[in-house]
Design an enzyme around this catalytic site. Structure first.
Site, PDB file in Angstrom:
ATOM      1  N   LYS A 189       1.073  -1.292   0.118  1.00  0.00           N
ATOM      2  CA  LYS A 189       0.113  -0.047  -0.057  1.00  0.00           C
ATOM      3  C   LYS A 189       0.713   1.261   0.045  1.00  0.00           C
ATOM      4  O   LYS A 189       2.149   1.173   0.251  1.00  0.00           O
ATOM      5  CB  LYS A 189      -1.049   0.035   1.283  1.00  0.00           C
ATOM      6  CG  LYS A 189      -1.472  -1.275   1.434  1.00  0.00           C
ATOM      7  CD  LYS A 189      -2.448  -1.763   0.354  1.00  0.00           C
ATOM      8  CE  LYS A 189      -3.305  -2.908   0.369  1.00  0.00           C
ATOM      9  NZ  LYS A 189      -3.091  -3.991  -0.307  1.00  0.00           N
TER      10      LYS A 189
HETATM   11  C1  LIG Z   1      -8.696  -4.882  -0.791  1.00  0.00           C
HETATM   12  C2  LIG Z   1      -7.871  -5.310   0.283  1.00  0.00           C
HETATM   13  N1  LIG Z   1      -8.491  -5.783   1.456  1.00  0.00           N
HETATM   14  C3  LIG Z   1      -7.888  -6.321   2.440  1.00  0.00           C
HETATM   15  C4  LIG Z   1      -6.314  -6.575   2.193  1.00  0.00           C
HETATM   16  C5  LIG Z   1      -5.790  -7.030   3.529  1.00  0.00           C
HETATM   17  O1  LIG Z   1      -4.844  -6.255   3.978  1.00  0.00           O
HETATM   18  P1  LIG Z   1      -3.691  -6.589   5.223  1.00  0.00           P
HETATM   19  O2  LIG Z   1      -2.616  -7.418   4.664  1.00  0.00           O
HETATM   20  O3  LIG Z   1      -3.312  -5.214   5.695  1.00  0.00           O
HETATM   21  O4  LIG Z   1      -4.316  -7.565   6.259  1.00  0.00           O
HETATM   22  C6  LIG Z   1      -5.807  -6.261   1.145  1.00  0.00           C
HETATM   23  C7  LIG Z   1      -4.439  -6.366   1.006  1.00  0.00           C
HETATM   24  O5  LIG Z   1      -3.797  -6.593   0.082  1.00  0.00           O
HETATM   25  C8  LIG Z   1      -6.560  -5.634   0.160  1.00  0.00           C
HETATM   26  O6  LIG Z   1      -5.877  -5.112  -1.218  1.00  0.00           O
END
Ligand SMILES: Cc1ncc(COP(=O)(O)O)c(C=O)c1O
Length: 384
Positions: A189
């Protein structure tokens, strides 16, 4: 520096932008002697809530755990259906299963890659109690019509703003119009804390419960217990989780948050250059801002259409031969064994986008020469 068979440095799809200020911030936390969740996490929550125009923010260990907590505080549980896009990182579809609910897949709009009021309406069941609407790749989801559909039905709309920091919707930060939203600070991100997440909500009682639940549902936080010589006795009213962020991460997050406008401006500048260089290439389509907002350009995806000189896999191979690391587009959860057994309506747009899109390299430090290498490969197939 990683070099490739071409003798040139590899062009990565993404690199976090971290520097001496983040190092100094981490060093300061280490010197303070308090590295777990504490004052920096609290400061990061306040700063994040203010930057995202949110009433309350609760830091978590990831967006996945923030989504899990969002579903718990919204009261979602066994027997409930949760409408989610299949076209998303798998965490979006996994989260409802953590609370015993059933994910029901909705299709997405071909331009934005996001669910719409129409695709959500088509996926509603009598048991639907929540919808997870994603700002996919940073493109803001058109939230208002989805809330206009769901609010009167008592269906909670959770915004999965994992990719959304720095994107805008109707002139405000994404997430600002949501009752509850979840954010990611994974290095993929644009604002990173290594791993980490945030839950924002307009409902103070949900924020208070999420704050307790992320820390084992203790009535007295570890930081408060540590602050007093005779620690007050704590109580555990329900079964909680350890979804805490550390002060080491929050210190990095505070620096990154301060840089966010600069990061987004640079990403949009690079995306605009890609658009300019590739606008006359037949058979490709680049994702763009929707009419209702602006993207932080976290993932600049390109769709390979039939008129192009090769298919998506061919283009990925050509890019790899030139030392460029692009990525296949967003996954579709219903095509993976973890979620393959679920009933769902046809998902034609999801299947088209997941098969024919790829994500172009885009990172803050990217040079014009890096971009020219990518553009040359994409153009080379356009003229065949
Ligand atoms: C749309 C979306 N939701 C949730 C996540 C999960 O994020 P995290 O890796 O911080 O748990 C991601 C990660 O790529 C994502 O792109």
């Amino acid at each position: 520096m990683t070099t490739t068979g071409t003798g040139l440095a590899r062009v990565d799809v993404m690199k976090p932008w971290l520097g001496p200020e983040e190092i100094a911030a981490v060093a300061e936390v280490i010197e303070s002697g308090w590295v777990a969740q504490g004052p920096r996490v609290a400061a990061f929550e306040t700063a994040f809530a203010s930057a995202m125009d949110a009433r309350s923010a609760v830091a978590t260990s990831s967006c996945t755990t923030a989504l899990h907590l969002a579903l718990v505080v919204a009261g979602i549980g066994p027997g409930d259906d949760v409408v989610v896009p299949s076209f998303s990182f798998v965490a979006t579809a996994n989260a409802p299963t953590y609370v015993g609910a059933r994910p029901v897949f909705a299709d997405v709009d071909v331009t934005s890659g996001n669910v719409t009021a129409e695709t959500v309406a088509a996926a509603l069941t009598p048991a639907t109690r929540a919808v997870v609407a994603v700002d996919q790749g940073g493109v803001p989801v058109d939230l208002t019509p989805i809330r206009e559909l769901c609010d009167p039905l008592g269906i909670v709309v959770i915004e999965d703003a994992a990719c959304g920091a720095g994107s805008t919707y109707r002139g405000r930060p994404v997430g600002a119009g949501a009752e509850i939203a979840a954010w990611s600070f994974h290095p993929r991100k644009i604002l990173t804390t290594g791993e980490g997440g945030m839950l924002t909500t307009s409902r103070p009682e949900w924020a208070a419960r999420a704050r307790r639940l992320r820390e084992h549902a203790m009535s007295v936080s570890a930081a408060d217990r540590h602050a007093s010589l005779v620690s007050p006795a704590e109580e555990y009213e329900e079964v909680g989780f350890n979804f805490r962020m550390t002060d080491l991460q929050a210190a990095v997050g505070l620096v990154q948050l301060g840089r966010l406008p600069e990061i987004v401006a640079r990403r949009r500048e690079i995306a605009a250059r890609y658009r300019e260089e590739l606008s006359d290439v037949p058979g490709i389509r680049l994702v763009d801002d929707p009419s209702w907002g602006t993207s932080n350009m976290q993932s600049l995806w390109l769709e390979v259409l039939p008129a192009y000189g090769t298919d998506r896999e061919g283009l990925l191979l050509s890019l790899a031969s030139a030392g460029v690391s692009a990525r296949r587009g967003i996954m579709a959860a219903h095509l993976h064994p973890a979620h393959a057994g679920r009933d769902h309506a046809p998902l034609p747009v999801t299947e088209r986008l997941t098969a024919h899109t790829l994500i172009l390299p885009l990172f803050h430090q990217m040079t014009d020469a890096d971009l020219d290498r990518v553009v040359d490969v994409v153009r080379s197939h356009g003229s065949q």
